[in-house]
Design a protein around this motif. Structure first.
Motif, PDB file in Angstrom:
ATOM      1  N   ASN A 126       0.786  -1.229   0.000  1.00 23.93           N
ATOM      2  CA  ASN A 126       0.000   0.000   0.000  1.00 23.93           C
ATOM      3  C   ASN A 126       0.820   1.282   0.000  1.00 23.93           C
ATOM      4  OD1 ASN A 126      -2.343  -1.650   0.245  1.00 23.93           O
ATOM      5  ND2 ASN A 126      -1.980  -1.786   2.456  1.00 23.93           N
ATOM      6  N   ASP A 127       2.118   1.168   0.208  1.00 20.44           N
ATOM      7  CA  ASP A 127       2.941   2.375   0.343  1.00 20.44           C
ATOM      8  C   ASP A 127       4.318   2.100  -0.253  1.00 20.44           C
ATOM      9  OD1 ASP A 127       4.303   4.653   1.052  1.00 20.44           O
ATOM     10  OD2 ASP A 127       3.768   4.566   3.179  1.00 20.44           O
ATOM     11  N   GLU A 128       4.678   2.873  -1.276  1.00 18.59           N
ATOM     12  CA  GLU A 128       6.006   2.743  -1.882  1.00 18.59           C
ATOM     13  C   GLU A 128       6.824   4.010  -1.662  1.00 18.59           C
ATOM     14  OE1 GLU A 128       6.154   1.179  -5.851  1.00 18.59           O
ATOM     15  OE2 GLU A 128       4.524  -0.253  -5.503  1.00 18.59           O
ATOM     16  N   SER A 129       6.611   4.632  -0.515  1.00 13.56           N
ATOM     17  CA  SER A 129       7.450   5.786  -0.156  1.00 13.56           C
ATOM     18  C   SER A 129       8.893   5.324  -0.007  1.00 13.56           C
ATOM     19  CB  SER A 129       6.968   6.412   1.151  1.00 13.56           C
ATOM     20  OG  SER A 129       5.623   6.835   1.051  1.00 13.56           O
ATOM     21  N   THR A 189      24.040 -16.736  -0.597  1.00 11.46           N
ATOM     22  CA  THR A 189      24.640 -16.776  -1.928  1.00 11.46           C
ATOM     23  C   THR A 189      25.030 -15.394  -2.428  1.00 11.46           C
ATOM     24  OG1 THR A 189      22.427 -16.686  -2.904  1.00 11.46           O
ATOM     25  CG2 THR A 189      23.397 -18.862  -2.592  1.00 11.46           C
ATOM     26  N   ARG A 190      24.271 -14.381  -2.027  1.00 10.86           N
ATOM     27  CA  ARG A 190      24.551 -13.057  -2.565  1.00 10.86           C
ATOM     28  C   ARG A 190      24.034 -11.979  -1.624  1.00 10.86           C
ATOM     29  NH1 ARG A 190      21.535 -10.379  -7.789  1.00 10.86           N
ATOM     30  NH2 ARG A 190      22.621  -8.373  -7.790  1.00 10.86           N
ATOM     31  N   LEU A 191      24.954 -11.266  -0.979  1.00 16.47           N
ATOM     32  CA  LEU A 191      24.566 -10.147  -0.127  1.00 16.47           C
ATOM     33  C   LEU A 191      24.087  -8.993  -0.996  1.00 16.47           C
ATOM     34  CD1 LEU A 191      24.562  -8.783   2.719  1.00 16.47           C
ATOM     35  CD2 LEU A 191      26.879  -7.989   2.174  1.00 16.47           C
ATOM     36  N   PRO A 192      22.917  -8.412  -0.720  1.00 21.92           N
ATOM     37  CA  PRO A 192      22.454  -7.272  -1.519  1.00 21.92           C
ATOM     38  C   PRO A 192      23.468  -6.130  -1.477  1.00 21.92           C
ATOM     39  CG  PRO A 192      20.697  -8.094  -0.124  1.00 21.92           C
ATOM     40  CD  PRO A 192      21.945  -8.784   0.322  1.00 21.92           C
ATOM     41  N   GLY A 193      23.948  -5.713  -2.657  1.00 19.59           N
ATOM     42  CA  GLY A 193      24.912  -4.629  -2.721  1.00 19.59           C
ATOM     43  C   GLY A 193      24.241  -3.272  -2.635  1.00 19.59           C
ATOM     44  N   PRO A 194      25.027  -2.218  -2.489  1.00 18.75           N
ATOM     45  CA  PRO A 194      24.447  -0.870  -2.459  1.00 18.75           C
ATOM     46  C   PRO A 194      23.672  -0.591  -3.746  1.00 18.75           C
ATOM     47  CG  PRO A 194      26.753  -0.840  -1.797  1.00 18.75           C
ATOM     48  CD  PRO A 194      26.488  -2.200  -2.354  1.00 18.75           C
ATOM     49  N   GLY A 195      22.531   0.063  -3.615  1.00 15.75           N
ATOM     50  CA  GLY A 195      21.732   0.386  -4.793  1.00 15.75           C
ATOM     51  C   GLY A 195      20.258   0.442  -4.483  1.00 15.75           C
ATOM     52  N   LYS A 196      19.467   0.581  -5.548  1.00 15.71           N
ATOM     53  CA  LYS A 196      18.013   0.671  -5.423  1.00 15.71           C
ATOM     54  C   LYS A 196      17.373  -0.634  -5.874  1.00 15.71           C
ATOM     55  CE  LYS A 196      17.570   5.685  -6.035  1.00 15.71           C
ATOM     56  NZ  LYS A 196      16.928   5.891  -4.710  1.00 15.71           N
ATOM     57  N   TYR A 197      16.287  -0.998  -5.191  1.00 13.96           N
ATOM     58  CA  TYR A 197      15.650  -2.276  -5.454  1.00 13.96           C
ATOM     59  C   TYR A 197      14.123  -2.151  -5.425  1.00 13.96           C
ATOM     60  CZ  TYR A 197      20.202  -4.390  -4.373  1.00 13.96           C
ATOM     61  OH  TYR A 197      21.529  -4.731  -4.355  1.00 13.96           O
ATOM     62  N   LYS A 198      13.501  -2.996  -6.229  1.00 12.25           N
ATOM     63  CA  LYS A 198      12.070  -3.243  -6.079  1.00 12.25           C
ATOM     64  C   LYS A 198      11.888  -4.331  -5.024  1.00 12.25           C
ATOM     65  CE  LYS A 198      10.598  -2.003 -10.772  1.00 12.25           C
ATOM     66  NZ  LYS A 198       9.947  -2.485 -12.027  1.00 12.25           N
ATOM     67  N   LEU A 199      10.653  -4.471  -4.545  1.00  6.48           N
ATOM     68  CA  LEU A 199      10.327  -5.493  -3.571  1.00  6.48           C
ATOM     69  C   LEU A 199       9.325  -6.470  -4.178  1.00  6.48           C
ATOM     70  CD1 LEU A 199      10.412  -6.548  -0.579  1.00  6.48           C
ATOM     71  CD2 LEU A 199       8.369  -5.148  -0.205  1.00  6.48           C
ATOM     72  N   LYS A 200       9.585  -7.761  -4.020  1.00  8.43           N
ATOM     73  CA  LYS A 200       8.654  -8.796  -4.452  1.00  8.43           C
ATOM     74  C   LYS A 200       8.235  -9.611  -3.236  1.00  8.43           C
ATOM     75  CE  LYS A 200       8.161 -12.883  -7.427  1.00  8.43           C
ATOM     76  NZ  LYS A 200       8.811 -13.751  -8.429  1.00  8.43           N
ATOM     77  N   ILE A 201       6.925  -9.823  -3.108  1.00  5.62           N
ATOM     78  CA  ILE A 201       6.386 -10.627  -2.011  1.00  5.62           C
ATOM     79  C   ILE A 201       5.614 -11.797  -2.608  1.00  5.62           C
ATOM     80  CG2 ILE A 201       4.895 -10.663   0.022  1.00  5.62           C
ATOM     81  CD1 ILE A 201       5.289  -7.610   0.191  1.00  5.62           C
ATOM     82  N   VAL A 202       5.918 -12.985  -2.140  1.00  7.59           N
ATOM     83  CA  VAL A 202       5.183 -14.184  -2.531  1.00  7.59           C
ATOM     84  C   VAL A 202       4.534 -14.750  -1.282  1.00  7.59           C
ATOM     85  CG1 VAL A 202       5.317 -16.495  -3.516  1.00  7.59           C
ATOM     86  CG2 VAL A 202       6.803 -14.680  -4.388  1.00  7.59           C
ATOM     87  N   THR A 203       3.219 -14.936  -1.314  1.00 13.21           N
ATOM     88  CA  THR A 203       2.514 -15.484  -0.156  1.00 13.21           C
ATOM     89  C   THR A 203       1.466 -16.471  -0.642  1.00 13.21           C
ATOM     90  OG1 THR A 203       1.290 -14.906   1.858  1.00 13.21           O
ATOM     91  CG2 THR A 203       0.885 -13.533  -0.081  1.00 13.21           C
ATOM     92  N   GLY A 204       1.605 -17.727  -0.222  1.00 13.97           N
ATOM     93  CA  GLY A 204       0.734 -18.772  -0.748  1.00 13.97           C
ATOM     94  C   GLY A 204       0.969 -18.907  -2.246  1.00 13.97           C
ATOM     95  N   GLY A 205      -0.107 -18.881  -3.021  1.00 14.49           N
ATOM     96  CA  GLY A 205       0.016 -18.973  -4.468  1.00 14.49           C
ATOM     97  C   GLY A 205      -0.050 -17.638  -5.166  1.00 14.49           C
ATOM     98  N   LYS A 206       0.064 -16.525  -4.418  1.00 13.05           N
ATOM     99  CA  LYS A 206      -0.065 -15.189  -4.992  1.00 13.05           C
ATOM    100  C   LYS A 206       1.234 -14.406  -4.798  1.00 13.05           C
ATOM    101  CE  LYS A 206      -4.617 -15.966  -5.358  1.00 13.05           C
ATOM    102  NZ  LYS A 206      -5.503 -15.853  -6.503  1.00 13.05           N
ATOM    103  N   SER A 207       1.434 -13.390  -5.640  1.00 14.52           N
ATOM    104  CA  SER A 207       2.636 -12.569  -5.512  1.00 14.52           C
ATOM    105  C   SER A 207       2.360 -11.150  -5.984  1.00 14.52           C
ATOM    106  CB  SER A 207       3.792 -13.169  -6.316  1.00 14.52           C
ATOM    107  OG  SER A 207       3.528 -13.106  -7.711  1.00 14.52           O
ATOM    108  N   ILE A 208       3.239 -10.241  -5.567  1.00 19.23           N
ATOM    109  CA  ILE A 208       3.161  -8.854  -6.009  1.00 19.23           C
ATOM    110  C   ILE A 208       4.578  -8.299  -6.060  1.00 19.23           C
ATOM    111  CG2 ILE A 208       2.877  -7.924  -3.669  1.00 19.23           C
ATOM    112  CD1 ILE A 208       1.072  -5.769  -4.860  1.00 19.23           C
ATOM    113  N   THR A 209       4.856  -7.444  -7.042  1.00 19.99           N
ATOM    114  CA  THR A 209       6.137  -6.752  -7.155  1.00 19.99           C
ATOM    115  C   THR A 209       5.864  -5.261  -7.184  1.00 19.99           C
ATOM    116  OG1 THR A 209       7.112  -8.590  -8.397  1.00 19.99           O
ATOM    117  CG2 THR A 209       8.232  -6.465  -8.539  1.00 19.99           C
ATOM    118  N   SER A 210       6.640  -4.507  -6.429  1.00 22.53           N
ATOM    119  CA  SER A 210       6.427  -3.066  -6.368  1.00 22.53           C
ATOM    120  C   SER A 210       6.608  -2.436  -7.743  1.00 22.53           C
ATOM    121  CB  SER A 210       7.392  -2.425  -5.366  1.00 22.53           C
ATOM    122  OG  SER A 210       8.738  -2.583  -5.793  1.00 22.53           O
ATOM    123  N   LYS A 211       5.918  -1.340  -7.961  1.00 22.54           N
ATOM    124  CA  LYS A 211       6.008  -0.635  -9.237  1.00 22.54           C
ATOM    125  C   LYS A 211       7.309   0.154  -9.341  1.00 22.54           C
ATOM    126  CE  LYS A 211       0.970  -0.144  -9.497  1.00 22.54           C
ATOM    127  NZ  LYS A 211      -0.173   0.811  -9.508  1.00 22.54           N
TER     128      LYS A 211
END
Length: 322
Positions: A126-129, A189-211
């Protein structure tokens, strides 16, 4: 003058023959019915879900507030004198197309197919601030998400970089509307390096990725030590015994204190030979129970920095028993 009666015996014989000829023989016909009368499934919360039976289709509507399980043990009622396979109460893998065969007493059979409808609402962000944190710190999304399944085996979170590569993070806190992440890769396997990222959430059989790539990760000078058990098996120990705790980032750090509950302290013995664990003694007076977020106090050798970090929540707890 003597009188002789000669008709009694023939009459009696005739009557016997008459009654004998009136006996009826009943032949029972095998039942031809192969119907499923009811099909109910326990949902794990003490409720029973009724399956809709339409001809030979069994439709199971799974509620959205719980995750769809891997298996079920349905209770099934069929026609009188019929039998069903798999049997009522038998544990079976839950999947579309699961077959049940009902065989009538006369040998005729019907095959029923299961259809699973997942009524789970898709997760919401609900919030991508913009959020800024750094490696080995937390991303607090509590109140910014909704419709998550509060099950660490059903819900996962990822950072997505500009090339589309996904990095699974550890979950520190999880609820229907709560998500708190720890910025380190789940499988090392891979530490997140400095930078900007989107967020992806998978819960049950559904998922969402931030815009948007609203999460910014900054680099840290050193990696703090913490406990993390990636195994599905809990760490078990009795009070008054010794156990090795799985650690990350022990190199370059000295562990000074460990607390499983913020109060009781463990007695540190030594670093294990492989450098990946820390040997500790569980005090005899330590609290019993399940512990998910150990607090680790440390000194970093190179920088002389002292600090404390809550270990990220793992799938399996540390269990202390009597």
């Amino acid at each position: 003058m003597k009188r002789i009666t000669t008709i009694a015996l023939p009459v009696m014989l005739t009557a016997g023959l008459f009654w004998s000829s009136c006996k009826k023989t009943t032949h029972e016909i095998d039942y031809p019915f192969a119907d499923i009368k009811s099909f109910t499934v326990p949902d794990g919360n003490g409720n029973k879900l009724s399956v809709a039976v339409d001809q030979q289709t069994l439709t199971l509507y799974w509620p959205g507030n719980t995750s769809v399980p891997d298996s079920i043990s349905p209770v099934i009622e069929v026609s009188e004198r019929a039998r069903i396979s798999p049997a009522s109460g038998k544990k079976v893998a839950l999947k579309d197309g699961l077959s049940y065969t009902v065989t009538a007493q006369n040998g005729t059979s019907l095959v029923y197919k299961l259809k699973v409808v997942n009524n789970q609402a898709p997760p919401q962000l609900n919030d991508e601030s913009p959020l800024t944190t750094h490696q080995y710190d937390q991303i607090n999304l509590n109140g910014k998400v909704n419709y998550l399944i509060p099950d660490l085996e059903k819900t996962k979170a990822y950072l997505v970089d500009g090339s589309g590569q996904e990095i699974r993070l550890m979950i520190v806190d999880l609820g229907r509307t709560a998500l708190n992440l720890f910025v380190d890769t789940y499988d090392q396997t891979r530490l997140p390096g400095p930078g900007k990222y989107k967020l992806k959430i998978v819960t049950g059989g559904k998922s969402i990725t931030s815009k948007t790539d609203f999460i910014t990760i900054d680099k840290v000078d050193f990696a703090p030590p913490y406990i993390f058990n990636a195994s599905a098996q809990p760490i078990r120990a009795k009070r008054g015994t010794r156990v090795t705790l799985p650690f990350r980032n022990l190199s370059g750090n000295t562990i000074t204190l460990i607390s499983l509950d913020g109060a009781n302290l463990l007695d540190i013995v030594s670093v294990s030979a492989d450098g990946q664990g820390l040997l500790v003694d569980i005090p005899t007076e330590h609290s019993t129970g399940e512990f998910y977020l150990p607090l680790v106090y440390y000194d970093h050798t190179a920088t002389g920095t002292s600090g404390a970090v809550y270990s990220p929540r793992s799938i399996s707890p540390i269990i202390i028993t009597e």
